[in-house]
Design an enzyme around this catalytic site. Structure first.
Site, short mmCIF file in Angstrom:
data_model
loop_
_atom_site.label_atom_id
_atom_site.label_comp_id
_atom_site.label_asym_id
_atom_site.label_seq_id
_atom_site.Cartn_x
_atom_site.Cartn_y
_atom_site.Cartn_z
N GLY A 139 0.81 -1.20 0.00
CA GLY A 139 0.00 0.00 0.00
C GLY A 139 0.85 1.25 0.00
CB SER A 140 0.10 4.63 1.29
OG SER A 140 -1.08 4.78 0.53
CB THR A 141 4.52 1.56 3.47
OG1 THR A 141 4.23 0.29 2.86
CG2 THR A 141 3.71 1.71 4.75
CE LYS A 192 0.17 6.52 -2.01
NZ LYS A 192 -0.99 7.09 -1.32
#
Length: 483
Positions: free
Chosen positions: A216-218, A220
């Protein structure tokens, strides 16, 4: 001698030479492999009469052998039970070994070639064989905080020392009690094995290092690292960040979690995009950079490589040939991007260590029974993932996430924390995964941590990395920083 007898003699000589060659081959090249097989009962009977060495944290045993009054001379015990089970593994008569008990078996039972001199001394002095000790890098307080933080949840925690790669904590829940598998009551052992393997929650699995999840957004952080390293972006570069991002080759747009634009702007800076974890902004960056750049950056953080051979950790993955919509999804840690909690801890640790990713390790040293050091693990650089300048920019952006954005639950009083939250969607019939990865203190990092919550028995709408995973990361970091 007639020809028939001569042929028979030659055949007998050939067979004898073949037998000698095979025996020599087995003794010289395959003895260790055959002795280490879990199904070798003769060797197993013999090994259960050996005083197997302890697995230690400092001077405290988390696995040890005690004298037994039954058919075997020693009973393997695990004083902390499930807390360290994914690391120690188990030592079972029926089902062999797992974890450190498996990969460091020859050192623990004293048969390793590095301990040959010790064995010669034992033979000369008529002493029974005694195994060596294996000391782990773990921090007991951090491990206990990690295990306690996962209570009532399904998930994992990994903490690393950024400057060395030492594993400070590695917890996975639900866990199991290795004492049940090490018991000499073989009927009970068999029942426990069947129960553990039938459990749909997979208590025997080390989720921290041997299971893959969408990060997920980790992820990014990896996309931001690639953007800053490309020279095309700075933390203040404005990126396309609408509420919905149209994607080529599909009518399905990429949307932000709250269906709004990024922090009130359709053109947020990269810093603001990370602060609010904007999908559309990082999808735009991913489309601009392309999959090859993202894949190369992921590889510099360790994706695609197996780590921790002590535990048989699996390699994290970035998709091989994604199209444009898939690339946008990959840039936000979705599509076929898969990572272990260990890998995401390595990402934070690499940023914390001025861009240098250190090779993670769990075994600190091995010693003989008379405390002579056989081997000592030294820190080893794995990759320079980003330059120190880019690492400094990422650190500032991650501090902003914790101070002003989605990572506020990870704040520690009096300590500057750098972090990133993540909520990874999976399928409509199961809740998303909650992530948080961070390091502290931001200006002199002592610990980097990644927390994954797979299941927490709460409403789907309440699942978020900041809300679920960040408080656990905070407690683990505090356990180390308060010592």
């Amino acid at each position: 001698m007639n020809s028939a007898i001569r042929r028979l003699a030659v055949a007998a000589i050939i067979l004898m030479l073949a037998l000698m060659a095979n025996s020599t081959y087995l003794q010289a090249f395959r003895a260790g492999e055959l002795n280490g097989r879990n199904d070798n009962r003769r060797v197993r009977d013999s090994q259960f009469s050996v005083n197997r060495g302890p697995i230690l944290i400092g001077s405290t045993p988390i696995a040890k052998s005690e004298q037994s009054n039954d058919r075997f001379k020693f009973q393997r015990t695990y004083p902390a039970g499930p807390t360290y089970a994914p690391l120690t593994g188990f030592y079972s008569y029926l089902f062999g070994r797992g974890g450190i008990e498996l990969t460091m078996n020859s050192e623990l039972n004293g048969s390793d070639p590095s301990m040959a001199f010790r064995r010669i001394i034992d033979v000369i002095s008529n002493r029974p064989q005694q195994g060596g000790s294996v000391t782990l890098t773990l921090n007991a307080a951090a491990q206990q905080a990690a295990y306690a933080g996962l209570a009532g949840k399904t998930g994992a925690v990994v903490a690393l020392e950024p400057k060395t790669g030492k594993v400070l904590a590695m917890a996975s829940r639900p866990s199991y009690d290795p004492n049940q598998l090490a018991s000499h009551d073989l009927d009970k052992v068999s029942d426990a094995w069947k129960r553990l393997n039938a459990d749909p929650n997979k208590p025997l699995s080390n989720r921290a290092a041997k299971e893959l999840y969408p990060p997920g957004s980790t992820f990014k952080l990896v996309t931001a690292a690639a953007a800053l390293s490309s020279g095309k972006y700075t933390p203040e570069t404005k990126v396309n960040s609408p509420a919905e991002l149209p994607l080529p080759q599909t009518t399905q747009p990429l949307v932000n979690e709250d269906r709004r634009n990024c922090g009130g702007s359709d053109n947020a800076t990269l810093t603001v995009a990370l602060r609010f974890s904007c999908n559309t902004a990082f999808g735009s960056v991913g489309l601009d950079l392309g999959p090859d750049v993202l894949r190369d950056q992921a590889a510099k953080f360790g994706f695609g490589e197996k780590q921790l051979p002590e535990l048989g950790a699996v390699a994290s993955q970035f998709p091989g040939d994604p199209n444009q919509p898939q690339t946008a999804q990959s840039a936000i840690g979705q599509f076929d991007v898969r990572a272990t909690p260990l890998q995401m801890a390595m990402v934070s640790a690499g940023i914390a260590n001025k861009g240098e990713v250190m090779k993670p390790y769990l075994v600190q040293n091995v010693k003989t029974a008379d405390l002579k050091t056989v081997s000592e693990t030294k820190p080893e650089s794995l990759h320079q993932a980003v330059t120190p300048e880019v690492a400094s920019q990422l650190t500032t952006m991650m501090i902003d996430v914790v101070n002003n954005g989605t990572g506020k639950p990870g704040r520690i009083s009096g300590v500057q924390v750098a972090g990133k939250t993540g909520t990874a969607q999976t399928s409509p019939d199961r809740p998303p995964f909650a992530w948080f990865t961070a390091f502290a203190p931001a200006d002199d990092p002592k610990i980097a941590v990644a927390v994954l919550i797979e299941k927490a028995n709460i409403s789907r709408d309440d699942i978020a990395g900041g809300r679920l995973a960040a408080p656990i990361a905070k407690s683990v970091m505090e356990a180390v920083l308060n010592q």
